[in-house]
Write an enzyme that holds these catalytic residues in place. Structure first.
Site, short mmCIF file in Angstrom:
data_model
loop_
_atom_site.label_atom_id
_atom_site.label_comp_id
_atom_site.label_asym_id
_atom_site.label_seq_id
_atom_site.Cartn_x
_atom_site.Cartn_y
_atom_site.Cartn_z
N ARG A 36 0.80 -1.23 0.00
CA ARG A 36 0.00 0.00 0.00
C ARG A 36 0.84 1.28 0.00
O ARG A 36 0.31 2.37 -0.19
CB ARG A 36 -0.97 -0.01 1.20
N GLY A 88 8.96 -3.89 12.23
CA GLY A 88 9.71 -2.84 11.56
C GLY A 88 8.87 -1.66 11.12
O GLY A 88 9.40 -0.59 10.81
N SER A 136 33.17 46.77 -4.32
CA SER A 136 32.15 45.96 -4.99
C SER A 136 32.61 45.39 -6.32
O SER A 136 33.41 46.01 -7.02
CB SER A 136 30.90 46.82 -5.24
N ARG A 158 41.79 47.61 -12.73
CA ARG A 158 40.77 47.76 -13.76
C ARG A 158 41.28 48.75 -14.80
O ARG A 158 42.19 49.54 -14.54
CB ARG A 158 39.46 48.27 -13.16
#
Ligand code: UD1
Ligand code: CA
Length: 453
Positions: free
Chosen positions: A14, A100, A401, A436
């Site tokens: 089931r 069980g 950032s 950068r």
């Protein structure tokens, strides 16, 4: 000496599952493992588990030095199942039979059953509002045990009885073995019924004791997924109540799931839909907001884990602020008052006291000094496609950032990285790194124009 036989061979049709029924987890642990845990708590000298349906999978899942498995090739009934293991029990042992798929029985009531079994065979019974499906306990005119009748074999009078067989039974091993050999399958289902041993005990002139428990939710078995969900909620509710008794604010006992072990200090707040997995420790006064998943981690005193955060294998220090929407992965260690904000992922990294990564960052394989600040959009490039490398940021470092920190990399104490930098070489103490392209402004720039239609 106590030996426990656990019956776990049934098909569990089931459940409609490819996983054997007894391996379905209840509160994160396979049901049969919970029954084995209970047997261990009872100090069972040996644990015998009868497997059948999915035998290989179940045997592999439960393998342990104190567990022996027996394969019941055909499921011919609970009596036949018990007979697979009974001959291996030492004759003078007390044998306790458990199922069980009945995972919530407590050691208190089982100890009572085991103690009673030193005198005579014992059955554990319970009185239920709705006894349908269970075997009924039939007593004689003196109120003594007479027999167990299964639902399918019972007369209308017997069906009206509300006292049921929980399935738990205990007896002396040699007697149990002898009676099991005498059980027949002469019944509606053509099965060998375990409770029939008790009738045979009476035939032998033995008394049968019945221990009755009033904790009806503990004796429930799982035959389908609806019953599993019911038991899960009952168990979770039990855990929530225990936490509240210990001084934890649980916002809604029906919306807390502990699939492992949780140890909480006082005044901890657990908001709705918190899920706990593995071993979790939460210090006094910490707040876990809604929809957090905490797995194998510890949360320090007065820390706040804001909503929708995922913490796995991390150590969060006192007064830290995490999330909302943060992800701490294994090896994340956060010092006191560190802050990890929204959409920040931290893996295998130590953040010193007061260090911050407040928004949208990846910090992996790094050490971050006290009070350092990691700006939004920063990532540690810790992986070159083959190997992982470390990033070391000193105390009070500032990472602007959207910086890309290419590991291995070191930024010494008070180092400063300009926003938008790609940093590949050591930044010395108190230096500014600008990695950068320099900005150019071009005069007379003509914007592109849209073609005319
Ligand atoms: C059984 C009892 C019933 C009791 C109920 C309590 C019998 C005949 N009936 O009924 O009196 O009220 O439990 O929950 O004992 N199993 C095997 N091998 C088998 C058959 C079963 O290992 O051949 C195991 C199942 O995996 C399960 C347990 O035994 O763990 C119980 O079997 P199940 O078929 O669920 O018995 P019930 O009909 O519930
Ligand atoms: Ca059952």
């Amino acid at each position: 000496m106590l030996e426990v036989i656990i019956l776990a061979a049934g098909r569990g049709t089931r459940m409609k599952s490819s996983t054997p029924k007894v391996l379905h987890p209840l509160a994160g642990r396979p049901m049969v493992m919970r029954v084995i845990d209970t047997a261990r708590q009872l100090k069972a000298e040996r644990i015998h588990v009868v497997v059948g349906h999915g035998a290989e999978q179940v045997s592999a899942a439960i393998a342990a030095p104190d567990v022996t498995t027996y394969v019941q090739a055909e499921q011919l009934g609970t009596g036949h199942a018990a007979l697979q293991a009974a001959p291996s029990c030492l004759p003078q042992s007390t044998v306790l039979v458990l199922y069980g798929d009945v995972p919530l029985l407590t050691t208190e009531v089982l100890s009572e059953v085991v103690n009673a079994a030193s005198h005579s065979p014992v059955l554990l019974a319970a009185t239920l509002d709705n006894p349908i499906g269970y075997g009924r306990v039939i007593r004689d005119s003196n109120g003594c045990f007479a027999k167990v009748v299964e639902q399918k074999d019972a007369s209308p009078d017997e069906l009206a009885v509300a006292e049921v067989n929980t399935g738990v039974l205990a007896a002396q091993a040699s007697e149990l073995h002898r009676w099991l050999l005498q059980v027949t399958n002469d019944n509606v289902q053509g099965e060998f019924y375990l409770p029939d041993v008790l009738g045979l005990a009476l035939d032998d002139g033995r008394e049968v004791s019945v221990v009755v428990t009033d904790r009806s939710s503990d004796i429930a078995g799982v035959n389908d997924r609806a019953q599993l969900e019911e038991l899960e909620r009952a168990y979770q509710n039990r855990q929530a109540k225990a936490l509240m008794a210990d001084g934890v604010r649980v916002m809604d006992a029906n919306r807390l799931d502990i699939r492992g072990s949780l140890s909480c200090g006082v005044d901890v707040v657990l908001d709705v839909n918190v899920v706990i997995e593995g071993d979790v420790v939460i210090g006094d006064g910490a707040i876990i907001e809604a929809n957090c998943v905490l797995k194998n981690c510890s949360i320090g005193e007065d820390a706040v884990i804001h909503a929708f955060s995922h913490v796995d294998g991390a150590v969060v220090g006192p007064q830290c602020q995490i999330g909302p929407y943060a992800r701490l992965r294994p090896g994340a260690e956060l010092g006191e008052q560190a802050k990890v904000g929204n959409f920040v992922e931290v893996k295998n990294s130590v953040l010193g006291p007061g260090a911050k990564a407040n928004h949208l960052a990846y910090v992996g394989d790094a050490s971050v000094g006290a009070d350092a600040n990691i700006g939004a959009g920063t990532i540690t490039c810790n992986y070159d496609g083959a190997n992982k490398h470390r990033t070391e940021l000193g105390k009070n470092v500032f990472i602007g950032s959207n910086s890309t920190l290419v590991a291995p990399l070191k930024v010494e104490d008070d180092g400063f990285v300009a926003a938008g930098s790609t940093v590949t070489a050591t930044v010395g103490s108190a230096q500014l790194a600008v990695g950068r392209a320099k900005q150019r402004n071009i005069d007379g720039w003509k914007r592109p124009v849209k073609p005319k239609k």
